[in-house]
Design an enzyme around this catalytic site. Sequence first.
Site, PDB file in Angstrom:
ATOM      1  N   HIS A  97       0.857  -1.183   0.000  1.00  0.00           N
ATOM      2  CA  HIS A  97       0.000   0.000   0.000  1.00  0.00           C
ATOM      3  C   HIS A  97       0.893   1.232   0.000  1.00  0.00           C
ATOM      4  O   HIS A  97       2.009   1.188   0.523  1.00  0.00           O
ATOM      5  CB  HIS A  97      -0.912  -0.009   1.230  1.00  0.00           C
ATOM      6  CG  HIS A  97      -1.944   1.069   1.185  1.00  0.00           C
ATOM      7  ND1 HIS A  97      -1.675   2.359   1.568  1.00  0.00           N
ATOM      8  CD2 HIS A  97      -3.230   1.061   0.751  1.00  0.00           C
ATOM      9  CE1 HIS A  97      -2.765   3.095   1.389  1.00  0.00           C
ATOM     10  NE2 HIS A  97      -3.724   2.335   0.894  1.00  0.00           N
ATOM     11  N   GLU A 145      -3.736   3.245  -7.247  1.00  0.00           N
ATOM     12  CA  GLU A 145      -4.094   4.320  -6.313  1.00  0.00           C
ATOM     13  C   GLU A 145      -3.089   5.464  -6.410  1.00  0.00           C
ATOM     14  O   GLU A 145      -1.997   5.360  -5.835  1.00  0.00           O
ATOM     15  CB  GLU A 145      -4.044   3.820  -4.859  1.00  0.00           C
ATOM     16  CG  GLU A 145      -5.089   2.839  -4.473  1.00  0.00           C
ATOM     17  CD  GLU A 145      -5.282   2.804  -2.952  1.00  0.00           C
ATOM     18  OE1 GLU A 145      -6.427   2.689  -2.526  1.00  0.00           O
ATOM     19  OE2 GLU A 145      -4.280   2.921  -2.199  1.00  0.00           O
TER      20      GLU A 145
HETATM   21  O1  G3P Z   1      -6.464   1.803   0.637  1.00  0.00           O
HETATM   22  C1  G3P Z   1      -7.440   2.718   0.301  1.00  0.00           C
HETATM   23  C2  G3P Z   1      -6.924   4.044   0.087  1.00  0.00           C
HETATM   24  O2  G3P Z   1      -5.617   4.322   0.227  1.00  0.00           O
HETATM   25  C3  G3P Z   1      -7.823   5.069  -0.411  1.00  0.00           C
HETATM   26  O3  G3P Z   1      -8.077   5.897   0.663  1.00  0.00           O
HETATM   27  O4  G3P Z   1      -9.395   7.462   1.960  1.00  0.00           O
HETATM   28  O5  G3P Z   1      -8.942   7.914  -0.447  1.00  0.00           O
HETATM   29  O6  G3P Z   1     -10.504   6.082   0.185  1.00  0.00           O
HETATM   30  P1  G3P Z   1      -9.307   6.890   0.576  1.00  0.00           P
END
Ligand code: G3P
Length: 228
Positions: A97, A145
């Site tokens: 992550h 992400e």
């Molecule tokens: O692992 C999920 C993540 O990093 C996204 O976070 O708070 O933007 O949904 P968020």
Amino acid sequence: MPSIISYPLILVNLKTYSEAMGKKAVELAETAEKVHNETGVCIAIAPQTVDIPPIIKATGIPVFAQHVDPVGHGKYTGHILPEAMAEAGCVGTLISHSERRLELETIKATIDRAKEAELTQVVCVDTITRGRQVAPFSPDAIAIEPPELIGTGTPVSKAKPEIVSGSVEEVHRVNPKIKVLCGAGITCGEDFTAALSLGAEGILVASGVVKAESPYEKFLELANAIKA
Ligand code: G3P
């Protein structure tokens, strides 16, 4: 509910949020299970390690570790052994992550160890290039992400749609069996629908659920987005 993963998947990372630890983590998992029972949509949770056993005791929801280390039994004080997570009842693990980032060779070693422990592997990547580098290791899923959007409420599926569709294309060029998820800034059903239309097969979400006024309503909104 059997602890199996199906797609489209809603994977909720509880991180270290105060709203989602201890008893509150169990309550959130119970809420996720309720919405699963009402909608049939698979909702998995990645809680803090210490919260895994009570969640598994209270629910049948699929539980992921937030991290495991590529170590074996023995002299590895302070590490998280993949087999220990599997024995505790986890069905999978996040790997690398962006808040727990690993080098490429450690990612490969962790995928291999997680496979040995029969944990589903969801590897997080920050760019299309990183996704392309990880794909040859054949994890079960890759989650794209962009770190700058995490926790912002600005969804990757709308702010950077080309990163989602580009990741799907590049990862599938290497191995079409790998599921591609996306995350960062997802807060509503529409963001999820947009992700699916870009080829993602699920979302990795945290603050949008954990900090929602009503996690039940939020889970329901996300689950119903799949039908939209
Ligand atoms: O692992 C999920 C993540 O990093 C996204 O976070 O708070 O933007 O949904 P968020």
